[in-house]
Design a protein around this motif. Structure first.
Motif, mmCIF file in Angstrom:
data_model
loop_
_atom_site.group_PDB
_atom_site.id
_atom_site.type_symbol
_atom_site.label_atom_id
_atom_site.label_comp_id
_atom_site.label_asym_id
_atom_site.label_seq_id
_atom_site.Cartn_x
_atom_site.Cartn_y
_atom_site.Cartn_z
ATOM 1 N N GLY A 7 -19.728 6.648 53.712
ATOM 2 C CA GLY A 7 -21.017 6.622 54.382
ATOM 3 C C GLY A 7 -21.535 5.194 54.326
ATOM 4 O O GLY A 7 -21.254 4.468 53.380
ATOM 5 N N CYS A 8 -22.272 4.761 55.341
ATOM 6 C CA CYS A 8 -22.761 3.381 55.374
ATOM 7 C C CYS A 8 -24.139 3.338 56.024
ATOM 8 O O CYS A 8 -24.533 4.268 56.734
ATOM 9 C CB CYS A 8 -21.819 2.474 56.168
ATOM 10 S SG CYS A 8 -20.128 2.456 55.563
ATOM 11 N N THR A 9 -24.854 2.242 55.799
ATOM 12 C CA THR A 9 -26.152 2.020 56.427
ATOM 13 C C THR A 9 -26.180 0.592 56.957
ATOM 14 O O THR A 9 -25.829 -0.343 56.238
ATOM 15 C CB THR A 9 -27.292 2.211 55.413
ATOM 16 O OG1 THR A 9 -26.992 3.312 54.541
ATOM 17 C CG2 THR A 9 -28.602 2.502 56.130
ATOM 18 N N CYS A 10 -26.595 0.419 58.230
ATOM 19 C CA CYS A 10 -26.595 -0.903 58.852
ATOM 20 C C CYS A 10 -27.881 -1.135 59.633
ATOM 21 O O CYS A 10 -28.515 -0.194 60.114
ATOM 22 C CB CYS A 10 -25.407 -1.064 59.805
ATOM 23 S SG CYS A 10 -23.801 -1.134 58.998
ATOM 24 N N ARG A 11 -28.199 -2.413 59.789
ATOM 25 C CA ARG A 11 -29.290 -2.825 60.665
ATOM 26 C C ARG A 11 -28.851 -4.057 61.444
ATOM 27 O O ARG A 11 -28.247 -4.972 60.874
ATOM 28 C CB ARG A 11 -30.552 -3.163 59.858
ATOM 29 C CG ARG A 11 -31.741 -3.522 60.755
ATOM 30 C CD ARG A 11 -32.980 -3.935 59.983
ATOM 31 N NE ARG A 11 -34.086 -4.155 60.910
ATOM 32 C CZ ARG A 11 -35.186 -4.845 60.628
ATOM 33 N NH1 ARG A 11 -35.339 -5.387 59.414
ATOM 34 N NH2 ARG A 11 -36.135 -5.002 61.527
ATOM 35 N N GLN A 24 -16.062 -4.744 57.900
ATOM 36 C CA GLN A 24 -17.235 -5.582 58.114
ATOM 37 C C GLN A 24 -16.786 -7.038 58.090
ATOM 38 O O GLN A 24 -15.827 -7.393 57.413
ATOM 39 C CB GLN A 24 -18.316 -5.365 57.055
ATOM 40 C CG GLN A 24 -17.866 -5.583 55.619
ATOM 41 C CD GLN A 24 -17.320 -4.336 54.973
ATOM 42 O OE1 GLN A 24 -17.920 -3.284 55.060
ATOM 43 N NE2 GLN A 24 -16.187 -4.453 54.300
ATOM 44 N N GLY A 25 -17.492 -7.862 58.853
ATOM 45 C CA GLY A 25 -17.137 -9.272 58.858
ATOM 46 C C GLY A 25 -18.067 -10.102 59.720
ATOM 47 O O GLY A 25 -18.997 -9.590 60.350
ATOM 48 N N MET A 26 -17.799 -11.399 59.735
ATOM 49 C CA MET A 26 -18.582 -12.352 60.523
ATOM 50 C C MET A 26 -17.631 -13.372 61.141
ATOM 51 O O MET A 26 -16.770 -13.923 60.450
ATOM 52 C CB MET A 26 -19.601 -13.080 59.646
ATOM 53 C CG MET A 26 -20.374 -14.183 60.375
ATOM 54 S SD MET A 26 -21.250 -15.300 59.253
ATOM 55 C CE MET A 26 -19.871 -16.120 58.414
ATOM 56 N N SER A 41 -21.208 -10.880 64.326
ATOM 57 C CA SER A 41 -20.954 -10.135 63.092
ATOM 58 C C SER A 41 -20.850 -8.667 63.470
ATOM 59 O O SER A 41 -21.482 -8.216 64.430
ATOM 60 C CB SER A 41 -22.087 -10.328 62.087
ATOM 61 O OG SER A 41 -22.313 -11.689 61.807
ATOM 62 N N ALA A 42 -20.070 -7.887 62.723
ATOM 63 C CA ALA A 42 -19.899 -6.480 63.075
ATOM 64 C C ALA A 42 -19.510 -5.677 61.852
ATOM 65 O O ALA A 42 -18.978 -6.212 60.866
ATOM 66 C CB ALA A 42 -18.837 -6.319 64.168
ATOM 67 N N ALA A 43 -19.783 -4.362 61.920
ATOM 68 C CA ALA A 43 -19.430 -3.448 60.837
ATOM 69 C C ALA A 43 -19.135 -2.077 61.421
ATOM 70 O O ALA A 43 -19.579 -1.731 62.516
ATOM 71 C CB ALA A 43 -20.557 -3.360 59.810
ATOM 72 N N LEU A 44 -18.390 -1.294 60.659
ATOM 73 C CA LEU A 44 -17.974 0.050 61.058
ATOM 74 C C LEU A 44 -18.587 1.084 60.123
ATOM 75 O O LEU A 44 -18.495 0.948 58.902
ATOM 76 C CB LEU A 44 -16.446 0.142 61.010
ATOM 77 C CG LEU A 44 -15.801 1.535 61.095
ATOM 78 C CD1 LEU A 44 -16.127 2.206 62.417
ATOM 79 C CD2 LEU A 44 -14.291 1.428 60.896
ATOM 80 N N ASN A 45 -19.228 2.109 60.698
ATOM 81 C CA ASN A 45 -19.725 3.263 59.953
ATOM 82 C C ASN A 45 -18.917 4.497 60.323
ATOM 83 O O ASN A 45 -18.487 4.643 61.477
ATOM 84 C CB ASN A 45 -21.197 3.564 60.284
ATOM 85 C CG ASN A 45 -22.163 2.598 59.648
ATOM 86 O OD1 ASN A 45 -21.810 1.466 59.335
ATOM 87 N ND2 ASN A 45 -23.398 3.036 59.474
ATOM 88 N N ALA A 85 -16.617 7.138 65.627
ATOM 89 C CA ALA A 85 -17.020 6.037 64.761
ATOM 90 C C ALA A 85 -18.325 5.451 65.281
ATOM 91 O O ALA A 85 -18.749 5.736 66.400
ATOM 92 C CB ALA A 85 -15.940 4.954 64.721
ATOM 93 N N ILE A 86 -18.963 4.637 64.466
ATOM 94 C CA ILE A 86 -20.189 3.938 64.850
ATOM 95 C C ILE A 86 -20.021 2.462 64.504
ATOM 96 O O ILE A 86 -19.680 2.120 63.362
ATOM 97 C CB ILE A 86 -21.422 4.507 64.127
ATOM 98 C CG1 ILE A 86 -21.562 6.013 64.390
ATOM 99 C CG2 ILE A 86 -22.692 3.780 64.585
ATOM 100 C CD1 ILE A 86 -22.635 6.689 63.551
ATOM 101 N N PHE A 87 -20.242 1.589 65.486
ATOM 102 C CA PHE A 87 -20.131 0.152 65.285
ATOM 103 C C PHE A 87 -21.514 -0.493 65.382
ATOM 104 O O PHE A 87 -22.299 -0.155 66.270
ATOM 105 C CB PHE A 87 -19.222 -0.479 66.342
ATOM 106 C CG PHE A 87 -17.817 0.034 66.331
ATOM 107 C CD1 PHE A 87 -16.902 -0.427 65.404
ATOM 108 C CD2 PHE A 87 -17.399 0.982 67.266
ATOM 109 C CE1 PHE A 87 -15.594 0.042 65.398
ATOM 110 C CE2 PHE A 87 -16.101 1.456 67.270
ATOM 111 C CZ PHE A 87 -15.188 0.983 66.335
ATOM 112 N N SER A 88 -21.791 -1.435 64.487
ATOM 113 C CA SER A 88 -22.989 -2.274 64.560
ATOM 114 C C SER A 88 -22.547 -3.683 64.900
ATOM 115 O O SER A 88 -21.592 -4.206 64.301
ATOM 116 C CB SER A 88 -23.737 -2.275 63.226
ATOM 117 O OG SER A 88 -24.170 -0.961 62.895
#
Length: 331
Positions: free
Chosen positions: A85-89, A141-143, A149-153, A213-216
């Motif tokens: 589980g993850c949380t992103c903004r 996650q990375g930059m 920058s991006a991350a996967l939930n 999936a969910i990408f930020s």
């Protein structure tokens, strides 16, 4: 507290980091496979490798080399399996001049916070930094300085019969029948090849994947922010500043939420500052919980990133590493 190691690598960063950090890799494998019989791991490896071969995965030769280097079962299965589980903004920087990604990774496996590393990768479209683990072939996650920058939930699990464990088994069977890449391998390809925020968004929204999936995503301009909710072949893109945890925002999309208090985490994340503060003073319950393993804030425009690993102590998580502050100015 120990520091998060930083390694400069070529495109084959999973194998390179494994060769640089074999002790960390084996410690992580010990935690991830504790209590799982080796015979079962070999069976899961065989199924996972056949699935990767069926989809003609470009990363299969690399995973073969990693499995041989580790010399123990589990490498194939752990390369394609994830339960977190993850949380992103994604939102503008405090001064409104750039876009930033705030990321908290939750995962039950012990050691992910203690043994996290930073790999500075020489990618085809430009360098990028991924917070990862030795031998792990995906990107969570990375930059990419000067790009995004991006991350996967992990996305909610589809309702099938209404019972969580039965639904999990049915959905897992569906994944094994897919010929598409994993979301973590897609995100790696995006970091390797996408030259801009727009190109990254197009790939993350349109490339088929093997499971929801969910990408930020945060670019370099303050207006370049998006959350991309995905099924295998459909996408719902939320433009602008947003937060996401492990439940759907898209109207009509339903499923079992993931992690601890997904709605509460997303609600609290709305008020989290986007400052590059390595102490993460805002990291409190429910965003901070007993599964929390990593916190990160990244600004691709400035090429700056702060991060820290966490491990469970008692009923919640606490810092397991010293803060990491990286500066990688865009070329």
């Amino acid at each position: 507290m120990q520091s998060i190691p930083v390694h400069d690598t070529g495109p084959a960063f999973p194998l390179e980091t494994l060769e640089l950090e074999p002790a960390r890799a084996h410690a992580l494998m010990d935690g991830a496979t504790e209590g799982v019989p080796r015979r079962l791991l070999r069976t899961l490896d065989a199924v996972s490798r056949r699935w990767l071969a069926k989809q003609d995965s470009t990363y299969l030769p690399e995973i073969d080399a990693i499995a041989a280097r580790l010399g123990r079962p589990g490498a194939y299965f752990l390369s394609v399996n994830y339960e977190w589980g993850c949380t992103c903004r994604v939102a503008p920087s405090p001064d409104g001049t750039s876009a930033r990604l705030v990321r908290v990774l939750d995962w039950i496996t012990y050691g992910l916070g203690r043994y996290v590393i930073a790999a500075r990768v020489a990618g085809a479209a430009g360098p990028f930094v991924t917070l990862t683990w030795p031998g792990y072939t995906g990107v969570l996650q990375g930059m990419a300085p000067g790009r995004f920058s991006a991350a996967l939930n992990q996305a909610p699990m589809r309702h099938r019969v209404g019972h969580y464990h039965i639904d999990w088994a049915i959905n897992r069977h569906r994944v094994w029948r897919m010929r598409h890449v994993t979301a973590a391998h897609l995100l790696r390809e995006v970091f390797e090849t996408a030259p801009s925020f727009a190109a990254a968004k197009e790939m993350l929204a349109n490339r088929p994947i093997s499971a929801p999936a969910i990408f930020s995503l945060a670019g370099i301009k303050p207006s370049e922010t998006a959350v991309i909710e995905r099924t295998e072949t459909e996408a719902h893109v939320h433009e602008g500043g947003n937060t996401i945890a492990n439940h759907w925002q898209a109207p009509g999309w339903r499923g079992h939420t993931r992690g601890v208090d997904s709605a509460g985490r997303a609600c609290q994340m709305h008020s989290v500052p986007t400052e590059l503060d390595p102490d993460f003073p805002w990291l409190t319950r429910p965003i901070l919980n007993w599964n929390t393993r990593l916190a990160m804030v990244a600004d691709a425009s400035e090429g700056r990133l702060v991060a820290r690993g966490y491990e469970v102590i008692g009923h919640t998580a606490a810092p397991a590493t010293a803060p990491l502050q990286l500066s990688c100015p865009p070329l």
